[in-house]
Design an enzyme around this catalytic site. Structure first.
Site, PDB file in Angstrom:
ATOM      1  N   ALA A  67      42.037  40.207  29.477  1.00 16.51           N
ATOM      2  CA  ALA A  67      42.483  41.555  29.795  1.00 16.51           C
ATOM      3  C   ALA A  67      43.584  41.392  30.839  1.00 16.51           C
ATOM      4  CB  ALA A  67      41.319  42.353  30.356  1.00 16.51           C
ATOM      5  N   GLY A 112      38.895  38.831  27.847  1.00 13.43           N
ATOM      6  CA  GLY A 112      39.032  39.858  26.818  1.00 13.43           C
ATOM      7  C   GLY A 112      39.636  39.316  25.526  1.00 13.43           C
ATOM      8  N   GLU A 115      36.839  37.768  23.724  1.00  7.70           N
ATOM      9  CA  GLU A 115      35.999  38.878  23.232  1.00  7.70           C
ATOM     10  C   GLU A 115      36.611  39.529  21.994  1.00  7.70           C
ATOM     11  OE1 GLU A 115      35.956  40.472  27.303  1.00  7.70           O
ATOM     12  OE2 GLU A 115      33.804  40.762  27.057  1.00  7.70           O
ATOM     13  N   GLU A 135      35.565  35.240  33.514  1.00  5.47           N
ATOM     14  CA  GLU A 135      35.449  36.426  34.369  1.00  5.47           C
ATOM     15  C   GLU A 135      34.807  36.148  35.720  1.00  5.47           C
ATOM     16  OE1 GLU A 135      34.986  36.432  31.122  1.00  5.47           O
ATOM     17  OE2 GLU A 135      35.840  38.240  30.260  1.00  5.47           O
TER      18      GLU A 135
END
Ligand code: DAK
Length: 260
Positions: A67, A112, A115, A135
């Site tokens: 992300a 992300g 993911e 993370e």
């Protein structure tokens, strides 16, 4: 179709969506999520004879390096949860999509980005692909399904190891763990994904869609996957395509499925 952060291409019913933020290693910002939502909820309907989708990253270095850290650094609890929910919704659209979606992982797939690959139905890793959920290095946990889908794909022990150590793994290790379906020469990820999607495109569309639904039902904590399969089987047996498939077998010819 025009997007702010995605490149769109289509050929023979196979769409390729390329995350187009090469300078930021294709980090997933709000525009990438908005564009993915637009395609998987609306725009796909404009593609004639859609049979598969490939998601990849621009350039040679990254699928998506996470992300966008610069975007989420100053979020409070409510905003962060809202953002997480938005990401979950988009990734569920992908996971529940009625035609197969393959991640062509051409480089870093972190946080992300990892993911996103896991929300896709399959992952093809180029030799330089790197997977990881870093993370905890940043003081957060995965917010787009990483704690759930990684366990589903590689099992609790290995998932916890990757999630807690933030280790990055190479393509071969991802393959060994079952995270990557195939490892291919660097640059051949999209070609391999197309080869798989072209094979699937010869099968009956309703049977393909129902298979995806049933496999997803296995991981749904509310739905009974076996019951789901029993009903879905009945639905596929009631299609024109089943009659065509059975007739083609008896007549020793290729089936001509219509998706009806
Ligand atoms: N976000 C924003 N920019 C990024 C980025 C990212 N995730 N990753 C790389 N970039 C940018 C770098 O800042 C740099 O930009 P400039 O400095 O040139 O402007 C450019 O991409 C090139 O990166 P590097 O110079 O670092 O390239 P290297 O080859 O040296 O290193 C690397 C490659 C992938 C090892 C390194 O870039 C790296 O460690 N990147 C960060 C990896 C990472 O920690 N990703 C984030 C994982 S956490 C949430 C939901 C979910 C999440 C968060 C919140 N909410 C609902 C709120 C998920 C979070 C994550 O994904």
């Amino acid at each position: 179709m025009e997007y702010q952060s995605l490149l769109f291409a289509q050929e023979n019913g196979i769409v390729t969506l390329t995350i187009n933020r090469e300078k930021a290693l294709n980090a997933l910002n709000k525009y990438v999520f908005a564009d993915l939502r637009t395609f998987f909820s609306e725009d796909y309907k404009k593609v004639d004879g859609l049979r598969g989708v490939i998601i990849t990253g621009a350039g040679e270095k990254a699928f998506a390096a996470g992300a966008d850290i610069k975007e989420f650094a100053s979020l409070d609890k409510e905003k962060a949860s809202a953002l997480s929910r938005n990401g979950h919704e988009v990734f569920f659209l992908i996971e529940r999509f009625h035609v197969p979606v393959i991640a062509a992982v051409n480089g870093f797939a972190l946080g992300g980005g990892c993911e996103l690959t896991m929300a896709c139905h399959m992952r093809i890793a180029g030799a330089k692909a790197r997977f990881g959920q870093p993370e905890v290095n940043l003081g957060i946990i995965p917010g787009y399904g990483g704690t759930q889908r990684l366990v589903d794909l590689i099992g609790k022990g290995k998932a916890l190891e990757l999630l807690l150590t933030a280790d990055m793994i190479k393509a071969d290790e991802a393959y060994r763990l079952g995270l990557a379906n195939h490892v291919v020469e660097q640059g051949q990820e999209v070609a391999k994904a197309k080869e798989i999607l072209e094979k699937i495109a010869t099968k009956a569309p309703i049977a393909i869609a129902k298979t995806i639904e049933c496999v997803n039902a296995h991981f749904d904590k509310i739905v009974d996957g076996y019951e789901y399969e029993i009903n879905a089987f009945g639905e596929t047996a009631d299609t024109e395509d089943f009659k065509e498939g059975a007739a083609a077998f008896v007549e020793k010819r290729a089936a001509d499925f219509k998706g009806k």
